[in-house]
Enzyme design. Sequence first.
Site, PDB file in Angstrom:
ATOM      1  N   LYS A  50       0.829  -1.217   0.000  1.00  0.00           N
ATOM      2  CA  LYS A  50       0.000   0.000   0.000  1.00  0.00           C
ATOM      3  C   LYS A  50       0.862   1.265   0.000  1.00  0.00           C
ATOM      4  O   LYS A  50       0.391   2.351  -0.319  1.00  0.00           O
ATOM      5  CB  LYS A  50      -0.936  -0.002   1.221  1.00  0.00           C
ATOM      6  CG  LYS A  50      -1.937  -1.158   1.216  1.00  0.00           C
ATOM      7  CD  LYS A  50      -2.989  -1.002   2.294  1.00  0.00           C
ATOM      8  CE  LYS A  50      -2.461  -1.257   3.687  1.00  0.00           C
ATOM      9  NZ  LYS A  50      -2.165  -2.683   3.967  1.00  0.00           N
ATOM     10  N   ASP A  95      11.794 -10.985   8.357  1.00  0.00           N
ATOM     11  CA  ASP A  95      10.732 -11.396   9.291  1.00  0.00           C
ATOM     12  C   ASP A  95      10.044 -12.682   8.814  1.00  0.00           C
ATOM     13  O   ASP A  95       9.763 -13.580   9.607  1.00  0.00           O
ATOM     14  CB  ASP A  95       9.711 -10.254   9.398  1.00  0.00           C
ATOM     15  CG  ASP A  95       8.818 -10.377  10.625  1.00  0.00           C
ATOM     16  OD1 ASP A  95       9.332 -10.723  11.699  1.00  0.00           O
ATOM     17  OD2 ASP A  95       7.603 -10.134  10.510  1.00  0.00           O
ATOM     18  N   ASP A  99       9.749 -16.089  10.914  1.00  0.00           N
ATOM     19  CA  ASP A  99       8.422 -16.585  11.305  1.00  0.00           C
ATOM     20  C   ASP A  99       7.972 -17.797  10.502  1.00  0.00           C
ATOM     21  O   ASP A  99       6.861 -18.282  10.702  1.00  0.00           O
ATOM     22  CB  ASP A  99       7.363 -15.470  11.124  1.00  0.00           C
ATOM     23  CG  ASP A  99       7.510 -14.359  12.142  1.00  0.00           C
ATOM     24  OD1 ASP A  99       8.264 -14.537  13.110  1.00  0.00           O
ATOM     25  OD2 ASP A  99       6.873 -13.298  11.961  1.00  0.00           O
ATOM     26  N   ARG A 104       3.036 -13.407   1.565  1.00  0.00           N
ATOM     27  CA  ARG A 104       3.202 -11.979   1.870  1.00  0.00           C
ATOM     28  C   ARG A 104       2.500 -11.219   0.753  1.00  0.00           C
ATOM     29  O   ARG A 104       2.787 -11.445  -0.413  1.00  0.00           O
ATOM     30  CB  ARG A 104       4.698 -11.633   1.933  1.00  0.00           C
ATOM     31  CG  ARG A 104       5.044 -10.173   1.946  1.00  0.00           C
ATOM     32  CD  ARG A 104       4.637  -9.495   3.231  1.00  0.00           C
ATOM     33  NE  ARG A 104       5.343  -9.991   4.400  1.00  0.00           N
ATOM     34  CZ  ARG A 104       5.047  -9.614   5.644  1.00  0.00           C
ATOM     35  NH1 ARG A 104       4.061  -8.755   5.848  1.00  0.00           N
ATOM     36  NH2 ARG A 104       5.704 -10.107   6.681  1.00  0.00           N
ATOM     37  N   ASP A 166      10.136  -9.397  20.627  1.00  0.00           N
ATOM     38  CA  ASP A 166       8.982 -10.147  20.132  1.00  0.00           C
ATOM     39  C   ASP A 166       9.326 -11.637  19.985  1.00  0.00           C
ATOM     40  O   ASP A 166       8.588 -12.513  20.449  1.00  0.00           O
ATOM     41  CB  ASP A 166       8.554  -9.574  18.782  1.00  0.00           C
ATOM     42  CG  ASP A 166       7.192 -10.089  18.320  1.00  0.00           C
ATOM     43  OD1 ASP A 166       6.448 -10.633  19.157  1.00  0.00           O
ATOM     44  OD2 ASP A 166       6.873  -9.937  17.138  1.00  0.00           O
ATOM     45  N   LYS A 192       9.186  -2.054  17.466  1.00  0.00           N
ATOM     46  CA  LYS A 192       9.068  -2.843  16.230  1.00  0.00           C
ATOM     47  C   LYS A 192       8.212  -2.142  15.168  1.00  0.00           C
ATOM     48  O   LYS A 192       8.405  -2.346  13.979  1.00  0.00           O
ATOM     49  CB  LYS A 192       8.478  -4.225  16.552  1.00  0.00           C
ATOM     50  CG  LYS A 192       8.483  -5.170  15.354  1.00  0.00           C
ATOM     51  CD  LYS A 192       7.957  -6.549  15.702  1.00  0.00           C
ATOM     52  CE  LYS A 192       7.782  -7.378  14.435  1.00  0.00           C
ATOM     53  NZ  LYS A 192       7.304  -8.718  14.689  1.00  0.00           N
ATOM     54  N   PHE A 231      -2.037   2.335  16.823  1.00  0.00           N
ATOM     55  CA  PHE A 231      -2.224   1.644  15.550  1.00  0.00           C
ATOM     56  C   PHE A 231      -2.044   0.127  15.715  1.00  0.00           C
ATOM     57  O   PHE A 231      -2.821  -0.667  15.207  1.00  0.00           O
ATOM     58  CB  PHE A 231      -1.232   2.186  14.519  1.00  0.00           C
ATOM     59  CG  PHE A 231      -1.217   1.446  13.212  1.00  0.00           C
ATOM     60  CD1 PHE A 231      -2.174   1.695  12.244  1.00  0.00           C
ATOM     61  CD2 PHE A 231      -0.241   0.487  12.941  1.00  0.00           C
ATOM     62  CE1 PHE A 231      -2.165   1.011  11.029  1.00  0.00           C
ATOM     63  CE2 PHE A 231      -0.228  -0.201  11.735  1.00  0.00           C
ATOM     64  CZ  PHE A 231      -1.189   0.072  10.777  1.00  0.00           C
ATOM     65  N   ASP A 235      -4.626  -2.955  15.435  1.00  0.00           N
ATOM     66  CA  ASP A 235      -4.356  -4.109  14.586  1.00  0.00           C
ATOM     67  C   ASP A 235      -4.656  -5.417  15.327  1.00  0.00           C
ATOM     68  O   ASP A 235      -5.257  -6.343  14.770  1.00  0.00           O
ATOM     69  CB  ASP A 235      -2.878  -4.084  14.173  1.00  0.00           C
ATOM     70  CG  ASP A 235      -2.681  -4.430  12.721  1.00  0.00           C
ATOM     71  OD1 ASP A 235      -3.409  -3.885  11.875  1.00  0.00           O
ATOM     72  OD2 ASP A 235      -1.797  -5.251  12.427  1.00  0.00           O
ATOM     73  N   ASP A 236      -4.230  -5.474  16.586  1.00  0.00           N
ATOM     74  CA  ASP A 236      -4.481  -6.662  17.416  1.00  0.00           C
ATOM     75  C   ASP A 236      -5.982  -6.854  17.649  1.00  0.00           C
ATOM     76  O   ASP A 236      -6.491  -7.975  17.624  1.00  0.00           O
ATOM     77  CB  ASP A 236      -3.776  -6.532  18.771  1.00  0.00           C
ATOM     78  CG  ASP A 236      -2.262  -6.568  18.650  1.00  0.00           C
ATOM     79  OD1 ASP A 236      -1.751  -6.757  17.531  1.00  0.00           O
ATOM     80  OD2 ASP A 236      -1.586  -6.396  19.681  1.00  0.00           O
TER      81      ASP A 236
END
Length: 347
Positions: A50, A95, A99, A104, A166, A192, A231, A235-236
């Site tokens: 974006k 990342d 992870d 993506r 994290d 982060k 923000f 998101d969470d």
Amino acid sequence: MSQRTTLKEFEAVFPKLEEVLLAHAKQFNLPEEYLRWYQKSLEVNTLGGKCNRGMSVPDSVSALLGKPLSEDEYFHAATLGWMTELLQAFFLVSDDIMDSSITRRGKPCWYRHEGVGMVAINDAFMLESAIYTLLKKYFRSHPAYIDFVELFHDVTYQTELGQLCDLLTAPEDKVNLDNFSMDKYRFIVIYKTAYYSFYLPVALALHQLNIGTPENLKVAEDILIPMGEYFQIQDDYLDNFGLPEHIGKIGTDIMDNKCSWLVNQALQIATPEQRKVLEDNYGRKDKDKEAVIKKLFDDMKLEQRYKEYEEKVVGELREKIAKIDESKGLKKEVFETFLAKIYKRSK
């Protein structure tokens, strides 16, 4: 009046920057086939998002000047914006490997492309190096050149500290809710996410216009870091309570053992019985156990708790923005634009 950039305008700058990066690599006699590899890595990993972070740089420069940008002003602001997107690309490639992510932006992660694998680690380093190639090319004679360099180094390091916290707080394969806390959560989201997503674009805009004074940077940081924290909390919240058709994905925080705002709130108010439900079901790759946690979050009225938090934090942010002294070069519009983008968003 300031003017907002469009994705099309912003993306139109990229081919020229790519040309510079490829020419820079070519001067070291990199074999043609590996030059094409570098080009593909640049395009796959930097394009297709974006570009909110990147476009925030020209938008902020325009708001600070209070007018549309000249062609030259826009090009330089957008170039700084693309450096922000290169930083993002560097983080995301790395990342996704850490992870073991699958996709993506709706496509396979770079390391999962055919023939890439762990070469992606080196590609990530090259994406980061591209920032400094462009900085040297376009800003070597700018009075704030060293400020730009130090800003990118500082924000990169801050983001890596957040990632470290994290990874160590919430490994996917080892659930230990005793390891979670709001203090750790806040550290993770501030370092982060908030610094590179919110503070960096505005700090770059301030330096471009030579008004990146310690005072202006401090005012920006005091507003943008809490905004970045808000923000991420949002998101969470959306990961669990948002509609998949709005957010474009199915939330996985519960099954991924994420140290999220919701689980930390739940841990703060849980009865011994509710704590046991959390211990037995959180962070498991099991849809039924995820459903148990979702019901628990509903029973604990975490949606209401989030909405109360949102109104409180947005009220505090608006107060800080209202107090900005515009005579020093800062403009309230820069921060109002950021806040308007995220307040009560559903995706």
